[in-house]
Enzyme design. Structure first.
Site, PDB file in Angstrom:
ATOM      1  N   LYS A   4      22.678  28.841   4.684  1.00  0.00           N
ATOM      2  CA  LYS A   4      24.032  28.821   5.234  1.00  0.00           C
ATOM      3  C   LYS A   4      24.019  28.066   6.566  1.00  0.00           C
ATOM      4  O   LYS A   4      22.952  27.972   7.175  1.00  0.00           O
ATOM      5  CB  LYS A   4      24.550  30.254   5.418  1.00  0.00           C
ATOM      6  CG  LYS A   4      23.750  31.091   6.436  1.00  0.00           C
ATOM      7  CD  LYS A   4      24.629  31.633   7.504  1.00  0.00           C
ATOM      8  CE  LYS A   4      23.803  32.169   8.623  1.00  0.00           C
ATOM      9  NZ  LYS A   4      24.467  32.453   9.837  1.00  0.00           N
ATOM     10  N   HIS A  12      20.430  35.680   3.586  1.00  0.00           N
ATOM     11  CA  HIS A  12      19.268  36.564   3.672  1.00  0.00           C
ATOM     12  C   HIS A  12      19.650  38.038   3.809  1.00  0.00           C
ATOM     13  O   HIS A  12      18.842  38.914   3.511  1.00  0.00           O
ATOM     14  CB  HIS A  12      18.319  36.127   4.793  1.00  0.00           C
ATOM     15  CG  HIS A  12      18.789  36.447   6.164  1.00  0.00           C
ATOM     16  ND1 HIS A  12      19.546  35.586   6.902  1.00  0.00           N
ATOM     17  CD2 HIS A  12      18.614  37.543   6.924  1.00  0.00           C
ATOM     18  CE1 HIS A  12      19.813  36.143   8.065  1.00  0.00           C
ATOM     19  NE2 HIS A  12      19.265  37.328   8.108  1.00  0.00           N
ATOM     20  N   HIS A  52      27.353  36.680   5.814  1.00  0.00           N
ATOM     21  CA  HIS A  52      26.581  37.925   5.689  1.00  0.00           C
ATOM     22  C   HIS A  52      27.473  39.157   5.503  1.00  0.00           C
ATOM     23  O   HIS A  52      27.299  39.936   4.578  1.00  0.00           O
ATOM     24  CB  HIS A  52      25.732  38.180   6.931  1.00  0.00           C
ATOM     25  CG  HIS A  52      24.782  37.085   7.261  1.00  0.00           C
ATOM     26  ND1 HIS A  52      24.054  36.429   6.308  1.00  0.00           N
ATOM     27  CD2 HIS A  52      24.410  36.542   8.450  1.00  0.00           C
ATOM     28  CE1 HIS A  52      23.288  35.527   6.903  1.00  0.00           C
ATOM     29  NE2 HIS A  52      23.492  35.578   8.195  1.00  0.00           N
TER      30      HIS A  52
END
Lengths: 339, 517
Positions: free
Chosen positions: B173, B203, B265
C-alpha cells in the site's frame, strides 16, 4: 520452585499447596511493582508411568512441552520408595519468552504411589484436573499394553483412562496383532486414542504425500493400485500396518508386506506401483530416506530425530479426532485380518 | 455443440492438514527496492525466519534489486546485518544464515531502465536451473508507489510475467492516493497480471490477532448471536502511535493519517469485525464478505463530513522531560502543512445487522502510547438495578466491553461488573483476560511471515482485492475532498495526548465517549 512432600496426597491438600505456590510466586510481583508471573493452563496432561520408568523421563518431557502446551502436568509414578503409600509434590515450571520481562509459569504435580496403592489413584486425580479443559493421558504404564498386567494394575489404569478426553500410548516394539486389537477395543469404547507409532510416521507420510500434491494426470495417486511395504523386524510392527492402511485406505489398493535386511527397526521401505511408474521410498541410513522413481525422480530426505518431546508436541496439537489416523487404523485392522 | 469438460484435478487424498507442515512450492522471490527499509526491517527477516523453521521449500531463492550497485556477496552482508538487527522474538543463528545466504542474489538496476529487467530475466533463468525453482516467481514491489505501474508494465514487456511456473506480484500500500488514482492503477496492473495473480498486501490482515477475530466470531457459538445492533451499542477502533513521523515527514506530509491508516488497515479491520460469516472459509468467500461489508458503509455527503470526521495535527510538547517537536517543526515538513496526523471518523454500516450503530475509528501519531485495539461496547442492561449502590454512586451505564487487543500485548478481554467483597451491593468492573503469549507458548509468526507464506502458497484470503480497495477509497473520498479544501487551525492537539477536543465532541454528539485504551 517446588514444595516439600505433601501427605496425605488428597486433592484438597494438593490444591492448597498449589495456592500457596502461586501466592509465593506473586510475592515477587509485589516487590517489583509490576506483573512478573503469568499462570498458563490449556489442559491437564497426566503422564502415567510405572516402576521401570519411575516418572523421571515423563516429568522432563512435560517440562519441555510446557512452552507449546501450557498445562497442569500430573506425573503418576509407581515406586516402593513412596514411604507413606501415596505422596505428592508440586512445582512450578517457569520460562521467560524471548525478549519479555514476564515469566510464564505452569504447575506440575508429581504423585508417587506404592504398587499396592496404584488402584486407588483415580479418586485423587478426579479432584485435580483443571476445570473445563481437556484431559490428556499419556500412558507409559506397562499395564496398558501388557496381557500379563495384574488386575490391580488394570483397575488403576482404567480409573485414570476414564478421566481422559484423549489417551496417548506408544506401541513401539509391540506385537502388531495384540496392539491393534487392544486399540480397536478402546476405540470401540468410544475413547479417543492416539499411538506415538503413528506420530513417528509423519516424517515418512509428509514427503510421500507431497509427491501427489500437484500430480500430472498419469501420476495421480489413484493410479497407484499396488503397494509394497518392507520391514526389518521378524514380524511387522504396528507402524508397518499403519502406513499400509494409510496408503491403501483412499482407493483400497492391494498391499504386500515383505521382510528385508536393512535399516530399521520397523518400517524400512515403501514401493508404489502404477501402470506407468514405480516410486520407491527407502530408509538408507538412520537419519535419511531416499526417493527414486522409474521416471527419474530422485531425492533424499533427512529424518529429524523423533524424540519423546517432538512426538508428544505433535500429538498434543491434535486434541480432537484425527481423520487420517482413523481411516488408516480401520484399513490396518482389515489388512491384519488378511482382507 | 457441447464444450469439452475438463476433469477436475484430483484432491490429494494423502494430505493431512492436521499434522503436515504447510507446503510451499519451490519458487524465486524478486524484491524490487531491496535496499529499502521494508526489505531490511520486514521482508528479509521474515524470509530468514521461514527458512529457519523449514517452512519454505529448499528450492527457493531471493533476487534483490535496487539502484545501489552491489555484488551478491555485498547484498548478503548487508542483509545479514539487517536480519540480525530486526529479527523479532527470535535469536539469530549464524549457521542457518550461511545456508540461507546461498539463496540470496542481487541485480543492480533502475526501475526505469529496461536493461535491468533483462538482467533479472537472465538471473531467474539461472536460478530456475541451479535452485530448481520450477519457474515459479513471486515479484514483490517494495518501491515508491509512483513506480508501480511502470515496473509492472516493464515486467510485462520483458516477458517476466510468463514462464514454466506461476507468476504473482505483491504490491504494498498505498494502492493509489485517491479513488481515481486507485482505479487507474488497477487498470494498469490488469493489463499485465490477472486479478488472481495480484496480491495487494495489507499487513494488518496478516496479524495473528486480526485473523483471530474470524476464529473468535465464527469458531464459537456464544458471541455471534450478540454480534448485531440489538446488543452492541457501538464499536471503537483505535490505532495509536506514540512516535511522530520519524524521518518520514516528506512522505507523511503527502499521505496523512486518513490515507495512511484508515483507508486501508483500519477499514479492513472494521470489515473483519463487522462482515457476515462466509459460507466457506476460503479466499473467495472471505473476500466477498469483506467487500460486501465495505460496500455497505454509508458514504458521507460533503456537508456531513464536519459532523462525522475530525482531523488533527500534533503540536510541540514536553513529555517526560523531553521536548517533542510539533509536526510542522519536523524535518522535511512544510511549516504551514495541513496534513492530518490524527484522524477520527464515524462510520455507519447500512445493512440489517448494523444499521445506526456507530463504528468510531481513530488513529494518530504522538499519542500517549502505542496501542491498537477494537472495543465492542455492548448495550446497557434493560434495568439499572444497582445504580445507587456502586462505589462512586454513579451507575456504570454500559459495563460490558469486549476488547480485542491487536498490539502490543495481543489478547482478548471482557469487562463486566462484579460485586465487591463485603456487605452491601457495591459493584466494580472486572476483566476476564485471554493473553496470546501465555495461552500459546509458541511464538506467533509476524504478519509478513504469514503473508509471504500465503502468497507463495497461492492463498489470497488475507490479501485485498480490487473491489475491496475500490470500496475503501469510496468511503474516505468525501472526507479527503472536504479536508483538501479546508484550512485547518493546526496544530490542534499537543503531543502525548489522545487527540483534538473536536474528536471527543464528535462522540459526545452520539452520547458516547472515547475509552482510554
Amino acid at each position: 520452585m517446588s514444595s516439600a512432600v505433601i501427605f496425605p496426597a488428597q486433592p484438597e491438600q494438593i490444591l492448597k499447596g498449589l495456592g500457596k505456590l502461586w501466592t509465593s510466586l506473586g510475592q515477587e510481583e509485589k516487590h517489583q511493582g509490576r506483573p512478573t508471573v503469568l499462570r498458563a493452563c490449556a489442559m491437564t496432561l497426566i503422564a502415567a508411568t510405572d516402576e521401570e520408568d519411575s516418572g523421571f523421563s515423563a516429568s522432563q518431557t512435560i517440562s519441555e512441552l510446557m512452552r507449546e502446551h501450557p498445562s497442569r502436568g500430573i506425573v503418576l509414578a509407581v515406586s516402593q520408595q513412596a514411604e507413606r503409600g501415596v505422596e505428592a509434590r508440586i512445582l512450578a515450571q517457569c520460562w521467560k519468552p524471548f525478549g519479555k520481562a514476564q515469566q510464564i509459569c505452569c504447575e506440575q504435580i508429581e504423585i508417587t504411589s506404592r504398587p499396592e496403592n496404584w488402584p486407588n489413584i483415580g479418586p485423587i486425580l478426579i479432584g485435580l484436573t483443571a476445570a473445563d479443559l481437556p484431559v490428556v493421558l499419556w500412558c507409559r504404564h506397562k499395564a496398558a499394553l501388557s496381557p500379563s498386567a495384574t488386575a490391580d494394575q488394570k483397575a488403576g489404569l482404567l480409573a485414570v483412562m476414564n478421566l481422559a478426553t484423549k489417551i496417548i500410548i506408544d506401541t513401539k516394539g509391540e506385537d502388531a496383532t495384540q496392539a491393534i486389537e487392544l486399540l480397536a477395543k478402546w476405540r470401540a469404547e468410544r475413547r479417543l486414542v492416539a499411538d506415538l507409532e503413528w506420530t513417528r510416521l509423519t516424517r515418512w507420510r509428509q514427503p510421500i504425500a507431497q509427491i501427489f500434491d500437484n500430480p500430472s494426470t498419469d501420476s495421480s495417486f489413484s493410479k497407484f493400485g499396488s503397494i509394497e511395504v518392507s520391514y526389518t523386524d521378524e514380524k511387522p510392527c504396528p507402524s508397518v500396518f499403519y502406513i499400509a492402511g494409510w496408503l491403501s485406505a483412499p482407493y483400497g489398493a492391494k498391499v504386500a508386506f515383505k521382510k528385508v535386511e536393512g535399516y530399521g527397526p520397523g518400517l524400512h521401505g515403501i514401493t508404489l506401483r502404477s501402470p506407468s511408474e514405480t516410486i520407491e521410498f527407502e530408509r538408507t541410513s538412520c537419519d535419511c530416506m531416499s526417493l527414486r522413481s522409474t521416471k527419474g525422480r530422485e531425492r533424499k530426505y533427512n529424518f529429524n530425530d523423533s524424540t519423546l518431546y517432538t512426538l508428544m508436541n505433535e500429538e498434543l496439537s491434535v486434541l480432537g479426532p484425527d481423520p487420517a489416523f482413523n481411516a488408516a487404523f480401520a484399513r490396518a485392522e482389515e489388512l491384519l485380518d488378511g482382507r | 455443440m457441447s464444450a469439452a469438460v475438463q476433469p477436475l484435478p484430483e484432491i490429494n487424498p494423502l494430505q493431512d492438514y492436521l499434522r503436515f507442515d504447510r507446503h510451499v512450492p519451490p519458487c524465486a522471490v524478486v524484491i524490487f527496492g531491496a535496499s529499502g527499509d521494508l526489505s531490511k526491517r520486514k521482508l528479509l527477516p521474515s524470509l530468514y525466519r521461514l527458512f529457519y523453521e523449514r517452512r519454505i521449500s529448499p528450492n527457493f531463492a531471493v533476487v534483490g534489486s535496487s539502484r545501489t550497485p552491489m555484488s551478491d556477496e555485498q547484498f548478503r552482508e548487508k542483509m545479514k546485518e539487517s536480519v540480525a538487527k530486526f529479527l523479532e522474538d527470535a535469536p539469530f543463528d549464524e549457521d542457518v544464515w550461511r545456508s540461507f545466504a546461498q539463496s540470496l542474489y542481487y541485480v543492480a538496476g533502475d526501475l526505469n531502465n529496461p536493461a535491468s529487467y533483462d538482467d533479472i530475466h537472465q538471473k531467474l533463468e539461472e536460478i530456475e536451473k541451479t535452485h530448481e525453482t520450477a519457474g515459479n516467481v513471486l515479484f514483490y514491489l517494495s518501491t515508491q508507489p509512483s513506480h508501480y505501474a511502470e515496473a509492472i508494465q516493464e515486467l510485462g514487456e520483458h516477458d517476466l510475467t510468463h514462464g514454466n511456473g506461476w507468476r504473482r506480484v505483491i504490491i504494498e500500500k498505498p494502492f493509489g492516493h485517491d479513488l481515481a488514482s486507485a482505479r487507474k492503477l488497477n487498470e494498469e496492473i490488469h493489463k499485465v497480471f490477472d486479478e488472481s495473480e495480484i496480491y495487494r498486501i495489507d499487513h494488518y490482515l496478516g496479524k495473528e490477532t486480526v485473523q483471530n477475530i474470524l476464529a473468535f466470531r465464527f469458531g464459537n457459538g456464544i458471541f455471534e448471536p450478540l454480534w448485531n445492533r440489538r446488543y452492541i451499542d457501538h464499536v471503537q477502533i483505535t490505532a495509536a502511535e506514540s512516535i511522530g513521523v520519524e524521518g518520514r515527514g516528506g512522505y507523511y506530509q503527502e499521505a496523512g493519517a486518513l490515507r495512511d491508516m484508515i483507508q486501508n488497515h483500519l477499514s479492513q479491520v472494521m470489515a473483519t469485525v463487522a462482515m457476515e460469516p462466509p459460507t466457506v472459509f476460503d479466499a473467495a468467500n472471505v473476500r466477498d464478505e469483506r467487500a460486501k461489508l465495505l460496500r455497505a458503509v454509508r458514504v458521507m455527503k460533503h456537508d456531513e463530513v464536519p459532523e462525522y470526521a475530525v482531523a488533527g495535527q500534533y503540536g510541540p510538547a514536553k513529555v517526560g522531560g523531553q521536548d517533542l517537536l510539533g509536526f510542522r517543526q519536523e524535518p522535511s515538513v512544510d511549516p504551514e502543512a495541513q496534513t492530518d496526523t490524527y484522524a477520527a471518523v464515524t462510520f455507519f454500516i447500512d445493512n440489517w445487522r448494523w444499521a445506526d450503530i456507530p463504528f468510531y475509528i481513530r488513529t494518530g501519531k504522538r499519542m500517549p502510547k502505542r496501542v491498537t485495539d477494537i472495543a465492542i461496547q455492548f448495550g446497557a442492561p434493560p434495568l439499572g438495578l444497582f445504580k445507587q449502590e456502586t462505589k462512586t454512586g454513579l451507575r456504570e451505564a454500559r459495563p460490558n466491553v469486549l476488547v480485542l487487543r491487536i498490539q502490543p500485548e495481543e489478547g482478548i478481554s471482557l469487562r463486566f461488573l462484579s460485586k465487591s467483597p463485603g456487605s452491601g451491593m457495591r459493584l466494580r468492573p472486572v476483566s476476564m483476560d485471554f493473553n496470546y503469549g501465555s495461552s500459546f507458548g509458541e511464538r506467533s509468526p509476524t504478519a509478513y511471515e504469514t503473508l509471504l507464506m500465503d502468497a507463495m502458497a497461492g492463498d489470497a484470503t488475507l490479501y485485498t482485492r480490487q473491489d475491496m480497495v475500490d470500496a475503501s477509497w469510496q468511503i474516505v473520498q468525501p472526507i479527503l475532498d472536504v479536508w483538501g479544501s479546508t484550512k485547518f487551525d493546526f496544530p490542534n492537539y499537543p503531543s502525548g495526548t489522545w487527540g483534538p477536543k473536536a474528536s471527543d465532541e464528535m462522540l459526545a454528539r452520539q452520547g458516547h465517549v472515547w475509552r482510554v485504551p
